[in-house]
Write a protein that holds these residues in place. Structure first.
Motif, mmCIF file in Angstrom:
data_model
loop_
_atom_site.group_PDB
_atom_site.id
_atom_site.type_symbol
_atom_site.label_atom_id
_atom_site.label_comp_id
_atom_site.label_asym_id
_atom_site.label_seq_id
_atom_site.Cartn_x
_atom_site.Cartn_y
_atom_site.Cartn_z
ATOM 1 N N ASP A 110 0.860 -1.183 0.000
ATOM 2 C CA ASP A 110 0.000 0.000 0.000
ATOM 3 C C ASP A 110 0.899 1.237 0.000
ATOM 4 O O ASP A 110 1.770 1.358 0.865
ATOM 5 C CB ASP A 110 -0.885 -0.023 1.256
ATOM 6 N N PRO A 111 0.713 2.139 -0.952
ATOM 7 C CA PRO A 111 1.618 3.296 -1.009
ATOM 8 C C PRO A 111 1.508 4.216 0.204
ATOM 9 O O PRO A 111 2.389 5.048 0.425
ATOM 10 C CB PRO A 111 1.204 4.027 -2.287
ATOM 11 N N ALA A 112 0.423 4.068 0.979
ATOM 12 C CA ALA A 112 0.276 4.902 2.178
ATOM 13 C C ALA A 112 0.824 4.191 3.412
ATOM 14 O O ALA A 112 0.775 4.724 4.510
ATOM 15 C CB ALA A 112 -1.187 5.258 2.398
ATOM 16 N N SER A 113 1.349 2.992 3.225
ATOM 17 C CA SER A 113 1.829 2.241 4.390
ATOM 18 C C SER A 113 3.195 2.740 4.855
ATOM 19 O O SER A 113 4.029 3.170 4.064
ATOM 20 C CB SER A 113 1.902 0.755 4.045
ATOM 21 N N GLU A 114 3.405 2.598 6.148
ATOM 22 C CA GLU A 114 4.638 3.058 6.777
ATOM 23 C C GLU A 114 5.817 2.137 6.450
ATOM 24 O O GLU A 114 6.955 2.585 6.313
ATOM 25 C CB GLU A 114 4.473 3.063 8.306
ATOM 26 N N LEU A 115 5.550 0.810 6.379
ATOM 27 C CA LEU A 115 6.660 -0.132 6.365
ATOM 28 C C LEU A 115 7.459 -0.130 5.068
ATOM 29 O O LEU A 115 8.695 -0.159 5.114
ATOM 30 C CB LEU A 115 6.152 -1.537 6.716
ATOM 31 N N PRO A 116 6.811 -0.075 3.901
ATOM 32 C CA PRO A 116 7.617 0.004 2.678
ATOM 33 C C PRO A 116 8.575 1.211 2.707
ATOM 34 O O PRO A 116 9.743 1.083 2.331
ATOM 35 C CB PRO A 116 6.569 0.138 1.567
ATOM 36 N N ALA A 117 8.097 2.335 3.204
ATOM 37 C CA ALA A 117 8.953 3.532 3.271
ATOM 38 C C ALA A 117 10.150 3.284 4.188
ATOM 39 O O ALA A 117 11.285 3.657 3.875
ATOM 40 C CB ALA A 117 8.139 4.727 3.752
ATOM 41 N N CYS A 118 9.884 2.643 5.329
ATOM 42 C CA CYS A 118 10.985 2.346 6.243
ATOM 43 C C CYS A 118 12.006 1.433 5.572
ATOM 44 O O CYS A 118 13.213 1.599 5.745
ATOM 45 C CB CYS A 118 10.468 1.671 7.512
ATOM 46 N N MET A 119 11.517 0.450 4.814
ATOM 47 C CA MET A 119 12.436 -0.481 4.153
ATOM 48 C C MET A 119 13.359 0.270 3.198
ATOM 49 O O MET A 119 14.561 0.012 3.139
ATOM 50 C CB MET A 119 11.644 -1.553 3.379
ATOM 51 N N VAL A 120 12.798 1.218 2.463
ATOM 52 C CA VAL A 120 13.613 1.984 1.521
ATOM 53 C C VAL A 120 14.597 2.865 2.296
ATOM 54 O O VAL A 120 15.791 2.932 1.964
ATOM 55 C CB VAL A 120 12.726 2.816 0.566
ATOM 56 N N ALA A 121 14.098 3.502 3.350
ATOM 57 C CA ALA A 121 14.972 4.384 4.137
ATOM 58 C C ALA A 121 16.125 3.594 4.755
ATOM 59 O O ALA A 121 17.243 4.081 4.857
ATOM 60 C CB ALA A 121 14.166 5.102 5.218
ATOM 61 N N LEU A 122 15.832 2.369 5.166
ATOM 62 C CA LEU A 122 16.828 1.554 5.875
ATOM 63 C C LEU A 122 17.685 0.718 4.927
ATOM 64 O O LEU A 122 18.458 -0.122 5.368
ATOM 65 C CB LEU A 122 16.122 0.637 6.887
ATOM 66 N N LYS A 123 17.550 0.890 3.635
ATOM 67 C CA LYS A 123 18.316 0.128 2.618
ATOM 68 C C LYS A 123 18.124 -1.374 2.817
ATOM 69 O O LYS A 123 19.096 -2.148 2.830
ATOM 70 C CB LYS A 123 19.804 0.472 2.697
ATOM 71 N N ALA A 124 16.889 -1.776 2.999
ATOM 72 C CA ALA A 124 16.612 -3.190 3.241
ATOM 73 C C ALA A 124 16.775 -3.998 1.964
ATOM 74 O O ALA A 124 16.644 -3.482 0.851
ATOM 75 C CB ALA A 124 15.178 -3.353 3.755
ATOM 76 N N THR A 125 17.045 -5.283 2.205
ATOM 77 C CA THR A 125 17.035 -6.245 1.100
ATOM 78 C C THR A 125 15.850 -7.171 1.325
ATOM 79 O O THR A 125 15.645 -7.676 2.430
ATOM 80 C CB THR A 125 18.329 -7.082 1.102
ATOM 81 N N ILE A 126 15.052 -7.364 0.291
ATOM 82 C CA ILE A 126 13.893 -8.242 0.404
ATOM 83 C C ILE A 126 14.292 -9.602 -0.176
ATOM 84 O O ILE A 126 14.752 -9.676 -1.323
ATOM 85 C CB ILE A 126 12.692 -7.692 -0.403
ATOM 86 N N VAL A 127 14.097 -10.625 0.645
ATOM 87 C CA VAL A 127 14.486 -11.966 0.199
ATOM 88 C C VAL A 127 13.247 -12.713 -0.287
ATOM 89 O O VAL A 127 12.256 -12.820 0.428
ATOM 90 C CB VAL A 127 15.175 -12.745 1.345
ATOM 91 N N VAL A 128 13.321 -13.194 -1.517
ATOM 92 C CA VAL A 128 12.169 -13.784 -2.196
ATOM 93 C C VAL A 128 12.544 -15.179 -2.685
ATOM 94 O O VAL A 128 13.663 -15.388 -3.144
ATOM 95 C CB VAL A 128 11.816 -12.896 -3.424
ATOM 96 N N ARG A 129 11.628 -16.132 -2.551
ATOM 97 C CA ARG A 129 11.913 -17.459 -3.104
ATOM 98 C C ARG A 129 10.804 -17.859 -4.081
ATOM 99 O O ARG A 129 9.627 -17.619 -3.811
ATOM 100 C CB ARG A 129 12.030 -18.495 -1.995
ATOM 101 N N GLY A 130 11.247 -18.456 -5.187
ATOM 102 C CA GLY A 130 10.288 -18.888 -6.201
ATOM 103 C C GLY A 130 10.730 -20.190 -6.812
ATOM 104 O O GLY A 130 11.667 -20.816 -6.313
#
Ligand SMILES: Cc1cc2nc3c(=O)[nH]c(=O)nc-3n(C[C@H](O)[C@H](O)[C@H](O)COP(=O)(O)OP(=O)(O)OC[C@H]3O[C@@H](n4cnc5c(N)ncnc54)[C@H](O)[C@@H]3O)c2cc1C
Lengths: 293, 797
Positions: A120-140
């Motif tokens: 959700d573009p209004a959500s807090e957490l995606p913004a924090c992830m970008v601010a904190l230089k997070a890496t998202i781990v995905v498995r497929g």
């Protein structure tokens, strides 16, 4: 408001979940905390054929710290982040932000994986992830991928995840020396999605920024890492520079109108956040007081 | 007599040892509700019960060219799919007019639309299935062929010749107009030092009950009788109307109302989908359940308050108000609601503007127009928030213009506390009000002068806080003047039956209803107090037309004042009857005896003579031992309706203290005070919580709540995520104080208190925001006061 009939499978392992997703593709939905998915199903905005419940997958749980990295399993609930001493110590921005996500009942069920996958573009957490230089781990089906948070969010409710992939965890670099953070959002009521918000992470040395990540949310189709941040590095920020940055920010942002706020109001609120954020990060009340955004 | 007291222990003349009147006692229904043993309609399951889902129009205005339900009928579990035409063979249409609202017109409304839909959300077909989920599946397969028509959405152009007429048979879109001209308005304005005017705009909002509207209708073919289980405020009204339109005698309809999860006026009307549910049960000869979901609640529960009201006020330099004038316009949707009509709110606005003040010069016009939006009707504090916001907004604007303190201008104009009885320019009769005592008490509670000093100091630091004051009057205890005289079969009287059972406990049946106000509690408190019986030994039965006396129910702040008086009078008769038997048994006289603590005692010294339990044993099981000729009557019934005054007016004053962030437009409520006068307080805690709840609803109107329609008549925020109800996080502490001026029309002396909070809260908040913004020269006369509105007024966006 009853969901259309659906089949239900409780995944027994990540492999099992991926298998089910492989077979059903777009016709399946992963169920995590259910706080976004269930309302959407009850409103019949989505009617998946199969629900893949990942709630039992122990390997997606837990928060751990090692090698300068905080690893948060996808199934970590908002309340877990709120109460975690590791998050409070090593990612205080996230600890502060999570208190603004919804209400206790929702925080008791909602998960970070679900929140980020929902995007959700209004959500807090995606913004924090970008601010904190997070890496998202995905498995497929093809194995594991690691995606920088900046590239993960691609639009309103859209991410880099395919229907055949699971979000496994996020990894954050530990907050280092001289790091400072700022979080604030404008929401009509406590717990609501914001009309405009700012998650900022910085390194401040001798009154100047050596790193500054200003991530605005609810002002675009995804979290916006403001370019104006880079122009403020390496020197004392003057009120005049703040004013310049403020008008540059206004041009950089392209918010939408909605019922809560017009685009121009959102832009205005982002400028207020910029002034308040910079003044808080630098400990300079004069900056904030000097600016009428 | 007027008693001003901050001590709730002595709030009533009826307060005496062993009395529950004026005392805080826990409600008898608390355990049931807190332990999850309440029984709401949605909890009910009956054998063979079908669930109905209404397919609702996605268009605000459209002709129905055809309905194809073939595929939907094939869904396993579907019982029937019924159109408006089919249902019209079972239930007749209605027209929501009352004869005392002269000129009010409306069109015939059907339980389900037949040829045409007039708002987005109007039902076009009923889908009945074995579960709600199956019915929703089937509903997705029903195809309706619509021909979209132009929608009338803007009330300002509804009367323009170019605007389509929604009901051609009515000639135009004007439902109702009222004009009033009292005193010498033109001369008064001409002679005023200052005349100020403004346009006041009120957002359309709704009641948002926690429990949605719910009905189970069960037609019993063998008995030829319909039982309606419904969360309603007025069971006998529902009985009357269901019978009337189904072609039944009232005897053939029983309405049962168990626990209700909030009503606020939402559940005092007759809704088309509820009528359809009754008819479906009769048609399909089985129980049918309808529980509105949240989306359809937003689209079909009555909306309220959509007003645009121009107003002006004249004042002298000395602060004396010379005249008020208003022109009110409101849009009510496509039909006037049944049976209370949708003209009452505008009518109340005309009645109430200027109500607290002395001036005799008052002119008003109110126009009520049709639109293609959801229906509008009475909701908590009908018309009051509009009238109060306009009046108090104008008074503050006038005060600012002449440089007078808002409290001072009110003190110079409020009706004097010793001027009663008197009447308002619109003809409202006031028995006894206490505006000045209430204002004095408010000043002490809020420490007004200190707050003004604090405000000035903070202003110099760039912190902008405001104080807003709003005096108000409230209509309570309505007599037949409200609805009965206009031809509606809505009872203004209520009845209570009390009886002593075989163990000396008391069973009490009352026609008022309970939706959380505390009707059960106040009835038990009154009956227990009068009878000398402890409250645990009083059982109150309400909400069942088979098992209670006939009466109006609970709405318009009438339960305590009217139903409470009936309870008091019935209990007095029973008490006399008990003492007569006791005298016979004890060979004493009734005058020498009393009842206290569940026993017959000596009136003189209080010595216990006989337990009520023992008296009941003798009366019921050993009447042979009573003296010859003694026939005891341990059941008594009394009814009550106010006759001297059409309404028992109450009064009060509210104050708001808040902060405006002039960078963001956000308003933060800091504190709120209410002083009100509802006469005798039966249970001060219940009254205080009614006031607080009402204030919170007023805050909703002031800052948050609005049904947002687009220009095509689509409600765009029909969910709890987008329609903002007030929540605890934003609520300030609300302090409540009382002045007590009992009505002498009853022995109890109680007036209503249910709507006082809602009446004045928004006005106080709006005045406080404008007070905070005064240094910026910005004035806002629109609610809700969103950040967007505030920033726009400040010229920041
Ligand atoms: C009243 C209310 C207020 C709220 N307010 C806020 C707020 O202020 N801020 C905020 O950020 N959120 C808010 N939320 C949303 C809340 O944070 C949700 O918990 C969150 O967005 C989704 O998390 P979930 O675990 O419940 O996911 P679910 O609802 O289970 O899933 C959400 C979506 O993500 C997918 N998904 C879930 N897990 C995975 C995974 N591991 N891999 C791949 N896909 C996955 C699902 O298929 C689904 O499409 C609110 C929710 C409610 C009901």
């Amino acid at each position: 408001m009853k969901a259309a009939a659906f089949a239900y499978a409780r995944a027994t392992s990540v492999g099992n979940a991926l298998q089910l997703l492989e077979t059903y593709g777009e016709r399946a939905k992963v169920l995590s905390g259910g706080q976004s998915l269930m309302p959407a199903m009850n409103l019949r905005l989505v009617s998946p054929e199969l629900i893949v419940d990942i709630g039992e997958l122990a390997e997606l749980r837990g928060i751990s710290v090692s090698g300068g990295v905080v690893r948060i399993g996808a199934l970590s609930r908002h309340v877990d982040l709120l109460k975690s001493p590791d998050i409070a110590e090593h990612a205080p921005l996230l600890a502060e932000a999570i208190a603004h996500v919804a209400h206790p009942a929702i925080r008791n069920r909602g998960t970070i994986g679900g929140n980020l996958a929902h995007a959700d573009p209004a959500s807090e957490l995606p913004a924090c992830m970008v601010a904190l230089k997070a890496t998202i781990v995905v498995r497929g089906p093809a194995g594991e991928r690691r995606v920088a948070a900046e590239n993960f969010f691609t639009g309103i409710y859209e991410t880099d995840l395919s229907a055949r992939e699971l979000l496994i965890s996020v990894e954050l670099p530990m907050a280092g020396k001289n790091s400072a953070h700022f979080f604030h959002e404008f929401a009509r009521r406590r717990g609501d999605y914001a009309m405009a918000g700012l998650a900022a992470q910085a390194i401040v040395e001798e009154g100047a920024f050596t790193d500054l990540r200003l991530v605005f949310f609810a002002v675009g189709d995804r979290p916006v890492l403001a370019k104006v941040g880079s122009g403020l590095l390496g020197r004392a920020v003057t009120p005049a520079e703040l004013a310049t940055a403020s008008s540059a920010l206004g041009k950089e942002l392209d918010p939408q109108d909605d019922q809560q706020a017009s685009a121009s109001m959102r832009r205005h609120l982002a400028k207020v956040l910029l002034a308040r954020g910079l003044s808080a990060l630098l400990g300079r009340p004069d900056l904030h007081a000097g600016v009428r955004a | 007599m007027t008693v001003t007291s901050s001590n709730p222990e002595i709030l009533s003349e009826l307060d005496r040892p062993n009395s529950y009147i004026g005392k805080v006692v826990p409600r008898p229904n608390l355990g049931r509700l807190m332990q999850g043993r309440g029984l709401y309609v949605s909890d009910m399951e009956l054998p063979r019960m079908g669930h109905v889902v209404f397919l609702r129009s996605p268009h605000a205005h459209a002709n129905i060219r055809g309905i194809d339900a073939v595929a939907a009928r094939g869904v396993p579990g579907v019982i029937a799919i019924v159109t408006g035409k089919e249902l019209s063979a079972i239930i007749t249409p209605w027209v929501g007019v009352l004869s005392h609202l002269k000129g009010l017109k409306s069109a015939a409304q059907h339980a389900i639309a037949i040829d045409r839909v007039c708002w987005q959300g109007e039902a076009v077909a009923a889908i009945v299935a074995v579960s709600r989920a199956v019915a929703e599946d089937a509903a997705e397969l029903v195809r309706v062929d619509y021909e979209e028509l132009e929608a009338v959405t803007d009330m300002r152009t509804a009367l323009d010749p170019a605007t389509p007429v929604i009901h051609p048979s009515l000639g135009d879109n004007l439902a109702f107009e009222r004009n009033l001209d009292a005193g010498e308005v033109d001369a008064a304005f001409a002679g005023s030092d200052v005349v100020v005017e403004a346009d006041f705009i009120f957002g359309r909002h709704t009641g948002v009950t926690l429990e949605p509207r719910s009905v189970v209708a069960d037609w019993n073919t063998a008995e030829e009788r319909l039982t309606i289980y419904q969360g309603t405020q007025a069971p006998h009204m529902v009985q009357n109307i269901a019978a009337l339109h189904l072609g039944l005698e009232e005897l053939q309809v029983r309405v049962v109302c168990k626990d209700v999860g909030g009503s606020f006026g939402i559940k005092v009307h007759i809704y088309a989908d509820e009528m359809a549910t009754y008819a479906l049960s009769k048609l399909l000869r089985r129980p049918i359940k309808f529980v509105a979901d949240r989306v359809e609640s937003f689209n079909t529960d009555i909306h309220a308050r959509d007003h645009r009201c121009w107003g002006r006020i004249g004042v002298g330099r000395d602060g004396v108000i010379t005249a008020f004038e208003i022109d009110d316009l409101t849009g009510i949707g496509p039909y006037s609601m049944y049976p209370r009509t949708s003209a009452i709110e505008a009518n109340q606005v005309v009645n109430l503007v200027g109500g607290p003040y002395v001036t005799r010069n008052y002119r008003a016009r109110a126009r009520v127009v049709f639109q293609n939006k959801n229906v509008m009707c009475q909701y908590r504090a009908v018309g009051h928030p509009i009238a109060c916001s306009v009046t108090e907004g104008l008074v503050d604007l006038a005060a600012a213009r002449i440089g007078m303190d808002p409290v001072e201008i009110r003190r110079r104009n409020l009706i004097a506390d010793n001027a009663y009885p008197c009447a308002s320019p619109s003809g409202l009769r006031f028995e006894l009000l206490s505006h000045h005592a209430a204002m004095n008490k408010l000043m002490t509670m809020m420490n007004y002068d200190a707050l003004r000093a604090e405000q000035a100091e903070l202003r110099s630091k760039g912190i902008h806080r405001g104080i807003g004051i709003a005096s108000f009057i409230e209509v309570t205890n309505p007599s037949a003047a409200f609805y009965g005289v206009g031809g509606a079969r809505i009872s203004s009287q209520d009845g209570v039956a009390v009886r002593l059972d075989a163990q000396g406990s008391v069973i009490c049946q009352t026609s008022i209803t309970e939706q959380g106000q505390g009707s059960e509690s106040l009835t038990a408190q009154i009956v227990g107090s009068v009878l000398g019986v402890s409250m645990e030994r009083v059982r109150v039965i309400l909400g069942d037309t088979d098992n209670t006396p006939y009466g109006g129910g609970t709405w318009a702040s009438r339960g305590a004042g009217i139903g409470g008086e009936a309870a008091l009078q019935a209990a007095k008769i029973l008490r006399g009857n008990i003492l007569d038997v006791a005298a016979a048994i004890l060979q004493s006289s009734a005058a020498e005896l009393d009842i206290a603590d569940n026993a017959i005692v000596n009136a003189a010294d209080g010595a216990s003579r006989m337990e009520l339990r023992e008296l009941a044993r003798i009366v019921y099981f050993r009447p042979d031992t009573l003296p010859p000729g003694v026939q005891s009557e341990l059941m008594a019934t009394r009814h009550f309706v106010p006759r001297e005054y059409p309404f028992a007016f109450t009064n009060g004053v509210q104050a708001s203290w808040l902060e405006v962030d002039t960078d963001t437009g956000f308003v933060k409520l800091l504190r709120h005070w209410v002083v009100e006068d509802c006469g005798t307080l039966i249970n001060p805690q219940l009254v205080d919580e009614q006031i607080r709840g009402g204030v919170v609803q007023g805050f909703g109107a002031a800052l948050f709540e609005k049904c947002i329609y687009d220009e095509r008549g689509q409600l765009t925020n029909a969910s709890m995520a987008d329609y903002l109800v007030p929540m605890s996080g934003e609520m300030p502490d609300i302090e409540v104080g009382h002045v007590v001026s009992p009505t002498s029309e009853t022995e109890l002396g109680a007036k209503g208190a249910g709507e006082a909070g809602t009446a004045g809260a928004a006005a106080a908040v709006a005045n406080a925001v404008n007070d905070a913004l005064r240094p910026f020269g910005a004035v806002i006369t629109e609610i809700p006061l969103t950040p967007q509105l505030v920033l726009t007024a400040l010229g920041r966006v």
